[in-house]
Design a protein around this motif. Structure first.
Motif, PDB file in Angstrom:
ATOM      1  N   LEU A 198       0.823  -1.204   0.000  1.00 40.56           N
ATOM      2  CA  LEU A 198       0.000   0.000   0.000  1.00 40.56           C
ATOM      3  C   LEU A 198       0.860   1.258   0.000  1.00 40.56           C
ATOM      4  O   LEU A 198       0.609   2.198  -0.778  1.00 40.56           O
ATOM      5  CB  LEU A 198      -0.933   0.001   1.208  1.00 40.56           C
ATOM      6  N   ASN A 199       1.883   1.275   0.834  1.00 38.00           N
ATOM      7  CA  ASN A 199       2.725   2.465   0.913  1.00 38.00           C
ATOM      8  C   ASN A 199       3.580   2.650  -0.339  1.00 38.00           C
ATOM      9  O   ASN A 199       3.919   3.783  -0.699  1.00 38.00           O
ATOM     10  CB  ASN A 199       3.592   2.411   2.171  1.00 38.00           C
ATOM     11  N   ALA A 200       3.916   1.555  -1.022  1.00 35.74           N
ATOM     12  CA  ALA A 200       4.598   1.675  -2.312  1.00 35.74           C
ATOM     13  C   ALA A 200       3.692   2.394  -3.304  1.00 35.74           C
ATOM     14  O   ALA A 200       4.147   3.221  -4.104  1.00 35.74           O
ATOM     15  CB  ALA A 200       4.980   0.298  -2.846  1.00 35.74           C
ATOM     16  N   GLY A 201       2.393   2.100  -3.250  1.00 35.93           N
ATOM     17  CA  GLY A 201       1.434   2.803  -4.099  1.00 35.93           C
ATOM     18  C   GLY A 201       1.419   4.290  -3.799  1.00 35.93           C
ATOM     19  O   GLY A 201       1.381   5.122  -4.723  1.00 35.93           O
ATOM     20  N   TYR A 202       1.468   4.651  -2.515  1.00 31.47           N
ATOM     21  CA  TYR A 202       1.498   6.071  -2.147  1.00 31.47           C
ATOM     22  C   TYR A 202       2.786   6.744  -2.615  1.00 31.47           C
ATOM     23  O   TYR A 202       2.779   7.904  -3.041  1.00 31.47           O
ATOM     24  CB  TYR A 202       1.358   6.218  -0.626  1.00 31.47           C
ATOM     25  N   ILE A 203       3.895   6.020  -2.519  1.00 28.51           N
ATOM     26  CA  ILE A 203       5.181   6.594  -2.951  1.00 28.51           C
ATOM     27  C   ILE A 203       5.166   6.869  -4.449  1.00 28.51           C
ATOM     28  O   ILE A 203       5.590   7.936  -4.905  1.00 28.51           O
ATOM     29  CB  ILE A 203       6.337   5.634  -2.581  1.00 28.51           C
ATOM     30  N   PHE A 204       4.665   5.916  -5.227  1.00 33.58           N
ATOM     31  CA  PHE A 204       4.581   6.138  -6.675  1.00 33.58           C
ATOM     32  C   PHE A 204       3.584   7.253  -7.000  1.00 33.58           C
ATOM     33  O   PHE A 204       3.767   7.997  -7.957  1.00 33.58           O
ATOM     34  CB  PHE A 204       4.200   4.844  -7.388  1.00 33.58           C
ATOM     35  N   ALA A 205       2.523   7.364  -6.188  1.00 34.30           N
ATOM     36  CA  ALA A 205       1.563   8.450  -6.395  1.00 34.30           C
ATOM     37  C   ALA A 205       2.238   9.805  -6.176  1.00 34.30           C
ATOM     38  O   ALA A 205       1.985  10.768  -6.922  1.00 34.30           O
ATOM     39  CB  ALA A 205       0.377   8.286  -5.450  1.00 34.30           C
ATOM     40  N   ALA A 206       3.098   9.889  -5.171  1.00 32.58           N
ATOM     41  CA  ALA A 206       3.826  11.138  -4.926  1.00 32.58           C
ATOM     42  C   ALA A 206       4.768  11.454  -6.086  1.00 32.58           C
ATOM     43  O   ALA A 206       4.915  12.614  -6.496  1.00 32.58           O
ATOM     44  CB  ALA A 206       4.611  11.026  -3.619  1.00 32.58           C
ATOM     45  N   LEU A 207       5.407  10.408  -6.627  1.00 29.07           N
ATOM     46  CA  LEU A 207       6.293  10.591  -7.772  1.00 29.07           C
ATOM     47  C   LEU A 207       5.506  11.100  -8.980  1.00 29.07           C
ATOM     48  O   LEU A 207       5.962  12.013  -9.683  1.00 29.07           O
ATOM     49  CB  LEU A 207       6.978   9.259  -8.113  1.00 29.07           C
ATOM     50  N   VAL A 208       4.331  10.529  -9.199  1.00 26.87           N
ATOM     51  CA  VAL A 208       3.487  10.957 -10.318  1.00 26.87           C
ATOM     52  C   VAL A 208       2.998  12.383 -10.097  1.00 26.87           C
ATOM     53  O   VAL A 208       2.929  13.185 -11.033  1.00 26.87           O
ATOM     54  CB  VAL A 208       2.305   9.990 -10.494  1.00 26.87           C
TER      55      VAL A 208
END
Length: 329
Positions: free
Chosen positions: A242-252
């Motif tokens: 889940l937190n990997a998803g948030y990290i990629f969302a921040a990158l996007v």
């Protein structure tokens, strides 16, 4: 009397457009079904969303039928164009959007028609398995791919595999769910390494395909949903996903200024499903862990998703009216 074949000049443009009807149109179905599932996931927090979810299910199913009919017609009339798409280094990865659409339709239908949903799911699973092997075989065939051909769209087959357990585990197909989850995670890790190498050490992704950057969010978000569906709990690994998803969302999110300057293309629909997946994952975490914070994240992402999908529908309609879509590239 002339022996030359007669053609209808008014029918020719439509005939040509059908030949160029792209497989990427199924990304629209993924976006609409993603919104359907996100609305359903948000219903415990806002019950009114359940009615909106039911309506979106009908809209998404209708869109899928229409798009499928057009692509079947293209396959029958212009089989060579379909083969050309299959051999295209970028479009090849979009073929599993067909079976992913079926899997999402089954997942969205299950609360209302569980028997029908199971049949749709089984068809989607078989198709997903066949397409995954076919696409991977295409990647490792004698063809020579260039670094520029690699984009986050290559994650699509892996995403399709980890979607299987989301409903599959709930219906009792545990071993099948773990099989597809394992395959999806394996190829996600391999492709993530390749994609990050391409993004860091090579030329930027071309403008037309740059929106596919958002697909980075989808694999960990969907993998979280699949994992908790199979295990029924939130453990350390689930939190990592889940937190990997948030990290990629921040990158996007950091790429938004560049995204805002790009012209519209069907690749813009890549924005919709990943946002939906992260919204659903946030709602699911909130449900299992009792986190009001994650519920609010889910609601915020759902609001963004609604705005994005409305904008994409409007822009796609305008592009179709202007003849900007279904033209030679």
């Amino acid at each position: 009397m002339s022996t030359e074949p007669q053609t209808n000049p008014q029918a020719a443009p439509e005939f040509s457009r059908l030949a160029h009807f792209p497989v990427t149109f199924f990304a629209i179905v993924m976006g609409l079904m993603g919104l359907t599932l996100a609305l359903h996931a948000g219903a415990p927090a806002m019950p009114v969303l359940e009615h909106a979810s039911s309506l979106m299910l009908l809209i998404g199913a209708a869109a899928m039928v229409v798009i499928a009919m057009f692509y079947i017609a293209k396959s029958l009339r212009h089989g060579g164009m379909v083969i050309e798409e299959w051999h295209h280094p970028v479009k090849l990865a979009f073929f599993p959007t067909i079976t992913i659409s079926l899997l999402l339709l089954a997942t969205a239908t299950h609360p209302y028609q569980p028997v029908l949903a199971e049949y749709i799911w089984l068809i989607g699973v078989v198709g997903q398995g066949v397409l995954t092997i076919a696409v991977l075989s295409g990647w490792i065939s004698h063809r020579s791919f260039q670094v520029g051909h690699l984009t986050p769209a290559w994650f699509i087959p892996a995403v399709g595999n980890v979607i299987v357990p989301v409903l599959g585990a709930r219906m009792g197909y545990i071993e099948t769910s773990w099989l597809f989850f394992s395959g999806g995670m394996l190829f996600w890790i391999v492709l993530l390494t390749l994609v990050m190498n391409r993004l860091i050490f090579h030329d930027p992704i071309v403008a037309r395909l740059f929106p596919t950057m958002v697909i980075l969010i989808a694999p960990p978000a969907v993998a979280f949903l699949a994992y908790v569906s199979m295990t029924g709990e939130v453990d350390g690994f689930a939190r990592i996903l889940l937190n990997a998803g948030y990290i990629f969302a921040a990158l996007v999110l950091a790429q938004v200024p560049r995204l805002a300057k790009l012209p519209f293309a069907l690749s813009w629909w890549a924005l919709s499903f990943p946002i939906a997946a992260l919204s659903i994952a946030s709602f699911r975490f909130a449900q299992l862990d009792g986190s009001r914070f994650h519920q609010n994240i889910g609601l915020f992402l759902l609001l963004i998703l609604v705005i994005v999908v409305v904008g994409l529908v409007g822009r796609t309609g305008r592009a179709i009216a202007r003849g900007e879509i279904c033209v030679p590239e």
